[in-house]
Design a protein around this motif. Structure first.
Motif, PDB file in Angstrom:
ATOM      1  N   CYS A 185       0.853  -1.198   0.000  1.00  9.26           N
ATOM      2  CA  CYS A 185       0.000   0.000   0.000  1.00  9.26           C
ATOM      3  C   CYS A 185       0.887   1.246   0.000  1.00  9.26           C
ATOM      4  O   CYS A 185       1.871   1.306   0.740  1.00  9.26           O
ATOM      5  CB  CYS A 185      -0.876  -0.031   1.253  1.00  9.26           C
ATOM      6  SG  CYS A 185      -1.724   1.517   1.588  1.00  9.26           S
ATOM      7  N   THR A 186       0.538   2.231  -0.814  1.00 10.63           N
ATOM      8  CA  THR A 186       1.348   3.453  -0.899  1.00 10.63           C
ATOM      9  C   THR A 186       0.767   4.592  -0.053  1.00 10.63           C
ATOM     10  O   THR A 186       1.244   5.721  -0.126  1.00 10.63           O
ATOM     11  CB  THR A 186       1.450   3.939  -2.357  1.00 10.63           C
ATOM     12  OG1 THR A 186       0.135   4.248  -2.817  1.00 10.63           O
ATOM     13  CG2 THR A 186       2.063   2.890  -3.257  1.00 10.63           C
ATOM     14  N   ALA A 187      -0.294   4.303   0.691  1.00 16.35           N
ATOM     15  CA  ALA A 187      -0.924   5.305   1.576  1.00 16.35           C
ATOM     16  C   ALA A 187      -1.451   6.515   0.812  1.00 16.35           C
ATOM     17  O   ALA A 187      -1.453   7.625   1.328  1.00 16.35           O
ATOM     18  CB  ALA A 187       0.047   5.741   2.681  1.00 16.35           C
ATOM     19  N   CYS A 188      -1.933   6.299  -0.394  1.00  9.90           N
ATOM     20  CA  CYS A 188      -2.455   7.418  -1.186  1.00  9.90           C
ATOM     21  C   CYS A 188      -3.840   7.862  -0.717  1.00  9.90           C
ATOM     22  O   CYS A 188      -4.289   8.955  -1.047  1.00  9.90           O
ATOM     23  CB  CYS A 188      -2.521   7.032  -2.661  1.00  9.90           C
ATOM     24  SG  CYS A 188      -3.707   5.710  -3.002  1.00  9.90           S
ATOM     25  N   HIS A 189      -4.532   6.996   0.006  1.00 11.94           N
ATOM     26  CA  HIS A 189      -5.868   7.297   0.566  1.00 11.94           C
ATOM     27  C   HIS A 189      -6.979   7.384  -0.478  1.00 11.94           C
ATOM     28  O   HIS A 189      -8.069   7.841  -0.152  1.00 11.94           O
ATOM     29  CB  HIS A 189      -5.849   8.590   1.403  1.00 11.94           C
ATOM     30  CG  HIS A 189      -5.251   8.396   2.769  1.00 11.94           C
ATOM     31  ND1 HIS A 189      -5.999   8.201   3.904  1.00 11.94           N
ATOM     32  CD2 HIS A 189      -3.962   8.331   3.168  1.00 11.94           C
ATOM     33  CE1 HIS A 189      -5.211   8.053   4.943  1.00 11.94           C
ATOM     34  NE2 HIS A 189      -3.959   8.118   4.525  1.00 11.94           N
ATOM     35  N   TYR A 190      -6.739   6.979  -1.711  1.00 14.27           N
ATOM     36  CA  TYR A 190      -7.826   7.023  -2.697  1.00 14.27           C
ATOM     37  C   TYR A 190      -8.991   6.112  -2.285  1.00 14.27           C
ATOM     38  O   TYR A 190     -10.112   6.300  -2.711  1.00 14.27           O
ATOM     39  CB  TYR A 190      -7.330   6.581  -4.084  1.00 14.27           C
ATOM     40  CG  TYR A 190      -6.396   7.570  -4.763  1.00 14.27           C
ATOM     41  CD1 TYR A 190      -6.192   8.845  -4.243  1.00 14.27           C
ATOM     42  CD2 TYR A 190      -5.744   7.234  -5.933  1.00 14.27           C
ATOM     43  CE1 TYR A 190      -5.337   9.742  -4.858  1.00 14.27           C
ATOM     44  CE2 TYR A 190      -4.891   8.130  -6.572  1.00 14.27           C
ATOM     45  CZ  TYR A 190      -4.702   9.375  -6.029  1.00 14.27           C
ATOM     46  OH  TYR A 190      -3.858  10.265  -6.652  1.00 14.27           O
ATOM     47  N   CYS A 191      -8.686   5.104  -1.486  1.00 12.11           N
ATOM     48  CA  CYS A 191      -9.703   4.112  -1.124  1.00 12.11           C
ATOM     49  C   CYS A 191     -10.613   4.560   0.012  1.00 12.11           C
ATOM     50  O   CYS A 191     -11.672   3.986   0.225  1.00 12.11           O
ATOM     51  CB  CYS A 191      -9.015   2.814  -0.699  1.00 12.11           C
ATOM     52  SG  CYS A 191      -7.835   3.075   0.644  1.00 12.11           S
ATOM     53  N   ILE A 201      -7.995   2.202   6.164  1.00 15.17           N
ATOM     54  CA  ILE A 201      -7.254   1.168   5.412  1.00 15.17           C
ATOM     55  C   ILE A 201      -5.738   1.390   5.415  1.00 15.17           C
ATOM     56  O   ILE A 201      -4.985   0.510   5.857  1.00 15.17           O
ATOM     57  CB  ILE A 201      -7.802   1.063   3.965  1.00 15.17           C
ATOM     58  CG1 ILE A 201      -9.284   0.688   3.998  1.00 15.17           C
ATOM     59  CG2 ILE A 201      -7.001   0.066   3.145  1.00 15.17           C
ATOM     60  CD1 ILE A 201     -10.036   0.920   2.682  1.00 15.17           C
ATOM     61  N   PRO A 202      -5.236   2.547   4.951  1.00 14.21           N
ATOM     62  CA  PRO A 202      -3.766   2.674   4.909  1.00 14.21           C
ATOM     63  C   PRO A 202      -3.112   2.628   6.288  1.00 14.21           C
ATOM     64  O   PRO A 202      -1.998   2.122   6.420  1.00 14.21           O
ATOM     65  CB  PRO A 202      -3.531   4.018   4.231  1.00 14.21           C
ATOM     66  CG  PRO A 202      -4.845   4.693   4.133  1.00 14.21           C
ATOM     67  CD  PRO A 202      -5.927   3.688   4.324  1.00 14.21           C
ATOM     68  N   PHE A 205      -2.891  -1.016   7.271  1.00 15.19           N
ATOM     69  CA  PHE A 205      -1.824  -1.700   6.535  1.00 15.19           C
ATOM     70  C   PHE A 205      -0.439  -1.268   7.033  1.00 15.19           C
ATOM     71  O   PHE A 205       0.483  -2.087   7.119  1.00 15.19           O
ATOM     72  CB  PHE A 205      -1.954  -1.421   5.031  1.00 15.19           C
ATOM     73  CG  PHE A 205      -3.166  -2.065   4.392  1.00 15.19           C
ATOM     74  CD1 PHE A 205      -3.896  -3.045   5.065  1.00 15.19           C
ATOM     75  CD2 PHE A 205      -3.579  -1.702   3.123  1.00 15.19           C
ATOM     76  CE1 PHE A 205      -5.018  -3.644   4.482  1.00 15.19           C
ATOM     77  CE2 PHE A 205      -4.694  -2.301   2.534  1.00 15.19           C
ATOM     78  CZ  PHE A 205      -5.414  -3.259   3.214  1.00 15.19           C
ATOM     79  N   CYS A 246      -8.600   1.674  -5.762  1.00 12.53           N
ATOM     80  CA  CYS A 246      -7.157   1.547  -5.472  1.00 12.53           C
ATOM     81  C   CYS A 246      -6.313   1.523  -6.743  1.00 12.53           C
ATOM     82  O   CYS A 246      -6.427   0.595  -7.545  1.00 12.53           O
ATOM     83  CB  CYS A 246      -6.908   0.272  -4.664  1.00 12.53           C
ATOM     84  SG  CYS A 246      -5.160   0.011  -4.330  1.00 12.53           S
ATOM     85  N   PRO A 247      -5.438   2.515  -6.947  1.00  5.80           N
ATOM     86  CA  PRO A 247      -4.613   2.507  -8.162  1.00  5.80           C
ATOM     87  C   PRO A 247      -3.567   1.389  -8.178  1.00  5.80           C
ATOM     88  O   PRO A 247      -2.998   1.100  -9.219  1.00  5.80           O
ATOM     89  CB  PRO A 247      -3.947   3.889  -8.152  1.00  5.80           C
ATOM     90  CG  PRO A 247      -4.006   4.359  -6.751  1.00  5.80           C
ATOM     91  CD  PRO A 247      -5.203   3.707  -6.116  1.00  5.80           C
ATOM     92  N   GLN A 248      -3.325   0.801  -7.011  1.00  4.60           N
ATOM     93  CA  GLN A 248      -2.367  -0.317  -6.950  1.00  4.60           C
ATOM     94  C   GLN A 248      -3.050  -1.659  -7.194  1.00  4.60           C
ATOM     95  O   GLN A 248      -2.408  -2.712  -7.147  1.00  4.60           O
ATOM     96  CB  GLN A 248      -1.666  -0.364  -5.583  1.00  4.60           C
ATOM     97  CG  GLN A 248      -1.066   0.948  -5.124  1.00  4.60           C
ATOM     98  CD  GLN A 248      -0.063   1.500  -6.097  1.00  4.60           C
ATOM     99  OE1 GLN A 248       0.741   0.749  -6.656  1.00  4.60           O
ATOM    100  NE2 GLN A 248      -0.106   2.798  -6.336  1.00  4.60           N
ATOM    101  N   LEU A 250      -4.931  -3.410  -5.302  1.00  2.00           N
ATOM    102  CA  LEU A 250      -4.749  -4.333  -4.167  1.00  2.00           C
ATOM    103  C   LEU A 250      -6.050  -5.037  -3.817  1.00  2.00           C
ATOM    104  O   LEU A 250      -7.129  -4.433  -3.898  1.00  2.00           O
ATOM    105  CB  LEU A 250      -4.256  -3.570  -2.927  1.00  2.00           C
ATOM    106  CG  LEU A 250      -2.938  -2.818  -3.036  1.00  2.00           C
ATOM    107  CD1 LEU A 250      -2.540  -2.262  -1.680  1.00  2.00           C
ATOM    108  CD2 LEU A 250      -1.845  -3.716  -3.570  1.00  2.00           C
ATOM    109  N   ILE A 252      -7.835  -5.433  -1.254  1.00  2.00           N
ATOM    110  CA  ILE A 252      -7.876  -4.801   0.069  1.00  2.00           C
ATOM    111  C   ILE A 252      -8.641  -5.659   1.072  1.00  2.00           C
ATOM    112  O   ILE A 252      -8.220  -5.820   2.228  1.00  2.00           O
ATOM    113  CB  ILE A 252      -8.507  -3.391  -0.045  1.00  2.00           C
ATOM    114  CG1 ILE A 252      -7.596  -2.494  -0.893  1.00  2.00           C
ATOM    115  CG2 ILE A 252      -8.743  -2.777   1.333  1.00  2.00           C
ATOM    116  CD1 ILE A 252      -8.170  -1.118  -1.198  1.00  2.00           C
TER     117      ILE A 252
HETATM  118  S1  SF4 Z   1      -5.945   3.129  -2.523  1.00  2.00           S
HETATM  119 FE1  SF4 Z   1      -4.702   1.280  -2.366  1.00  2.00          FE
HETATM  120  S2  SF4 Z   1      -2.600   2.033  -2.238  1.00  2.00           S
HETATM  121 FE2  SF4 Z   1      -3.931   3.785  -1.843  1.00  2.00          FE
HETATM  122  S3  SF4 Z   1      -4.145   3.834   0.391  1.00  2.00           S
HETATM  123 FE3  SF4 Z   1      -5.808   2.602  -0.379  1.00  2.00          FE
HETATM  124  S4  SF4 Z   1      -5.057   0.501  -0.292  1.00  2.00           S
HETATM  125 FE4  SF4 Z   1      -3.304   1.820  -0.144  1.00  2.00          FE
END
Ligand code: SF4
Ligand code: SF4
Length: 265
Positions: A185-191, A201-202, A205, A246-248, A250, A252
């Motif tokens: 997880c990159t902690a972008c917070h999009y989720c 979530i971030p 993780f 999530c752009p990654q 994941l 989740i």
């Molecule tokens: S969108 Fe994905 S990468 Fe970004 S904080 Fe949420 S789980 Fe992490």
């Protein structure tokens, strides 16, 4: 139509089409109103190939590239980079330090880097890796303190690409990270915005990764305890809204189940 990229790149982007005026950007370029046009991209190489074939007016693409994601099939750093270069496009790099994760990689990776160059920061390895690639015009390094800025300047001012020995070390680091069970997880917070339960979530993780990546069990528990009740891993209802954001890419909900097993809450 105007919109601003959410990935941290501060330039303003234009859509290539609008209902009122197809080929909007192409025409503005012809008029000289737009000098350089590009877009941020989070999907796979086939779509990128199609987009660049259909829109030769694009000058650059913003891609997620870092040494940890280089061969990751979910991120396709390398595949997207190769497609963009095949089309002769310049590249703006986002997430070169993977949301800060590569500034503090697992202990085995840190030891590897320090063994070769004790004074070089882990972040410097990550940024130099992407800056050494052909066709890179900008690396969005995401610095957030004066110290990080000074560190960045120390190796970017008179930039030296990675040498052969350093490239080998990066490959070793990729192997270590490839076998790491850390949640990427990159902690972008999009989720988090659309989550009906406001699951943190971030943060969840990040707490789990303290234990998974560095064996810091006590610190992991302490960090998890700081997450408000009602917003922890066990409170997830499995709607998967977060996974769509999530752009990654994941999984989740699977990771949250793992976290709830780790922390029992
Ligand atoms: S969108 Fe994905 S990468 Fe970004 S904080 Fe949420 S789980 Fe992490
Ligand atoms: S699956 Fe869980 S974490 Fe994801 S949006 Fe739904 S409730 Fe929130």
């Amino acid at each position: 139509m105007l919109f601003q990229c959410l990935c941290g790149f501060k330039a303003v982007f234009y859509s290539t089409h609008s209902d009122d005026e197809p080929d909007f950007v192409k025409k503005r370029k012809e008029e000289g109103l737009i000098k350089h046009f590009g877009f941020s991209f989070h999907a796979g190489p086939q779509l990128l190939d199609r987009l660049l074939s259909e829109h030769p007016e694009v000058d650059f693409v913003q891609l997620q590239i870092n040494y940890a994601d280089w061969n990751d099939p979910n991120i396709s750093s390398r595949a997207n980079y190769e497609v963009a270069r095949k089309h002769g496009k310049s590249i703006v790099v986002m997430e070169p330090v993977k949301g800060g994760k590569l500034a503090n990689p697992p202990a085995a990776v840190k030891e590897l880097f320090q063994g070769y160059a004790p004074d070089m920061s882990p972040a410097s390895w990550a940024i130099r890796f992407v800056a050494s690639l052909d066709g890179i015009i900008t690396v969005l390094s995401g610095m957030s303190s004066v110290e990080q800025m000074e560190d960045n300047l120390s190796y970017m001012k008179n930039f030296q690409p990675l040498n052969e020995e350093e490239q080998k070390i990066i490959r070793q680091a990729q192997k270590i990270l490839g076998s790491s069970a850390e949640i990427p997880c990159t902690a972008c917070h999009y989720c988090t915005d659309g989550c009906p339960r406001q699951i943190q979530i971030p943060d969840i993780f990040a707490a789990a990764n303290l234990q998974i990546g560095n064996g810091q069990t006590a610190q992991a528990k302490e960090r998890y305890a700081g997450i408000s009740e009602g917003h922890r891993a066990t409170d997830c209802i499995g709607c998967k809204q977060c996974e769509r954001a999530c752009p990654q890419h994941l999984k989740i909900t699977d990771y949250l189940k793992q976290c709830s097993e780790i922390f029992g809450a």
